[in-house]
Design a protein around this motif. Sequence first.
Motif, PDB file in Angstrom:
ATOM      1  N   GLY A  54       8.597   0.500   1.984  1.00 40.47           N
ATOM      2  CA  GLY A  54       8.500   0.043   0.603  1.00 40.47           C
ATOM      3  C   GLY A  54       9.480   0.645  -0.375  1.00 40.47           C
TER       4      GLY A  54
ATOM      5  N   ASN B 191      12.298  -0.405  -1.424  1.00 45.45           N
ATOM      6  CA  ASN B 191      12.855  -1.379  -2.378  1.00 45.45           C
ATOM      7  C   ASN B 191      11.835  -1.788  -3.438  1.00 45.45           C
ATOM      8  N   VAL B 192      10.584  -1.855  -3.020  1.00 49.35           N
ATOM      9  CA  VAL B 192       9.523  -2.184  -3.975  1.00 49.35           C
ATOM     10  C   VAL B 192       9.456  -1.091  -5.049  1.00 49.35           C
TER      11      VAL B 192
ATOM     12  N   ARG C 111      12.483  -1.178  -7.352  1.00 47.43           N
ATOM     13  CA  ARG C 111      12.370  -2.225  -8.379  1.00 47.43           C
ATOM     14  C   ARG C 111      11.453  -1.782  -9.506  1.00 47.43           C
ATOM     15  N   GLN C 112      10.346  -1.157  -9.121  1.00 43.40           N
ATOM     16  CA  GLN C 112       9.363  -0.700 -10.106  1.00 43.40           C
ATOM     17  C   GLN C 112      10.005   0.320 -11.064  1.00 43.40           C
TER      18      GLN C 112
ATOM     19  N   GLU D 292      17.076  -8.737   2.520  1.00 45.40           N
ATOM     20  CA  GLU D 292      16.235  -8.883   1.336  1.00 45.40           C
ATOM     21  C   GLU D 292      16.978  -9.584   0.212  1.00 45.40           C
TER      22      GLU D 292
ATOM     23  N   THR E  67      13.095 -11.638  -0.233  1.00 45.59           N
ATOM     24  CA  THR E  67      11.837 -11.000   0.151  1.00 45.59           C
ATOM     25  C   THR E  67      12.150 -10.011   1.248  1.00 45.59           C
ATOM     26  N   CYS E  68      11.354  -9.013   1.401  1.00 45.09           N
ATOM     27  CA  CYS E  68      11.577  -8.126   2.531  1.00 45.09           C
ATOM     28  C   CYS E  68      10.480  -8.382   3.555  1.00 45.09           C
TER      29      CYS E  68
ATOM     30  N   ASN F 108       8.078  -5.769   4.397  1.00 43.21           N
ATOM     31  CA  ASN F 108       7.140  -5.292   3.389  1.00 43.21           C
ATOM     32  C   ASN F 108       6.150  -6.347   2.944  1.00 43.21           C
TER      33      ASN F 108
ATOM     34  N   PRO G 280       2.446  -7.738   1.697  1.00 47.68           N
ATOM     35  CA  PRO G 280       1.486  -7.064   0.818  1.00 47.68           C
ATOM     36  C   PRO G 280       0.598  -6.122   1.632  1.00 47.68           C
TER      37      PRO G 280
ATOM     38  N   TRP H 126       2.904 -14.459   0.404  1.00 46.64           N
ATOM     39  CA  TRP H 126       3.993 -13.640  -0.145  1.00 46.64           C
ATOM     40  C   TRP H 126       5.371 -14.216   0.188  1.00 46.64           C
TER      41      TRP H 126
END
Length: 474
Positions: A106, A108-109, A112-113, A129, A134-135, A138, A140, A172
Amino acid sequence: MTVAPHIFVLSALGIETALRIKDGMPDVTIHGLEGRVVGADVPFGNFGETIRQQYQAGHPIIALCSAGITIRSLASVLGNKGIEPPVLAVADDGSAVVPLLGGTTGVNVLARQIAQILEVSPAITTSGELRFGTCLLNPPPDFQLKNPEDAKKFIADLLSGKTVRIEGNAPWLSESRLPLDETGELLIRITSEEVTPQNGELVFQPKASGDIAFAEPKPGRLAVVGLGPGDAKFMVPAVKHELQRAQDVLGYETYVRMAGPFRSDQTVHMTDNREEMQRARHAFELAATGRSVVMISSGDPGVFAMAAAVVEALHESEDPAWHAVELEILPGVSAALAAASRSGAPLGHDFCILSLSDNLKPWDIIEKRIALAAEADFAMAFYNPISKPRPWQLPRAIEILRHHRSPDTPIVLGRDIGRPGERLQVITLVELVPELVDMRTVIIVGSSLTRSFERLDGGRWVYTPRWYGKKPVT
Ligand code: SAH
């Protein structure tokens, strides 16, 4: 990744950035270099040792220093790909967010956050990605990839031009840019059955509810926010963050424009729909599907705005999905407070706020409230003072005021406060005529003790003293 990240700070500039991140991600722990950094949660002496320790304990790591230092410090303990926690380098001035390690856990998630909080673009370098939006690695948290070892080849095949079909339900992936084709050579299969992945196939399985705490469909979030009067500098930081993280934005067009611009991945539902309950229900419907929804009001959302409608909609609903939504109301500077501050302190003692609109309440009760508030000698702020379909109400309100207050009572008229063309006028009750007022004006009416005096710029200061009756000896 369920564990809260640890931030490492080496400089005074870095702590400012770290605190901004913490504002948006309250669970993080900030480690600061002893003697150099003030304001961290925990001090450390040796950077390399501490960061390796936290990494090996499985904590996501955000290092506010160069990518080089970070990688070199972790080099000796970089182990098993697949279980490693995410590691990011963030420039100490907050200008760059670079995911370094942890593509499968995660990073990249997280990048981004953090980038969203710092209002920069993350330096995402994973080609799959970027290309497919999308990855695959990753999903949900309630799904897991059964054969991560095949993912690299799978993505390489996609990048080389092969198409893919999806079997089962993968919400997702619905907004991804995967090259979908019903006859695709590659297969993404979503199933709860025990299957052995075949060549050219990725298998995702829903996690059993005991696997992780949040295996249930994730409840969404609904934030009802106030923008303040207009100027962005009067917007509270929590509202700014909320606007960043929103997936859906709802509100009157004027306010949505004021809050924007929004990114292309954010859906804006502009509305001139006057039916506020309907809008409130729409917000819950969106949030109940797991989305992060923001409902925008001007000023404070709890003052003649959307918060009451939203809470009422929830009260009236028996849908458990609505009650599971994480609901938060974030305050804003209300028009009366903004206008008051511009003119001094006319609301410096007891006051009340009244809406002169009789759309949702009978005019009788409005008259009664004005008369009783005047009798009780409150200072008052009038919202929604006049509009085309309501021409006679304000003259009537003024008549009642004149009955109770002296002609020289200070009146503040604030129009478009905090917006382009702002206008502030200080007059007296005898001068108050409806022609000076429109729907974009808030009226502040002084109490018997409210006074005003000239200021050098030609305007007037207005204030209501903190005491009542006789001035205390000071
Ligand atoms: N939630 C808002 C109020 C909405 S009711 C708040 O807390 O400020 C709308 C009324 O608010 C308008 O008719 C006007 O009386 C007042 N108002 C809102 N924004 C204003 C501004 N920027 N300047 C002056 N009055 C404003």
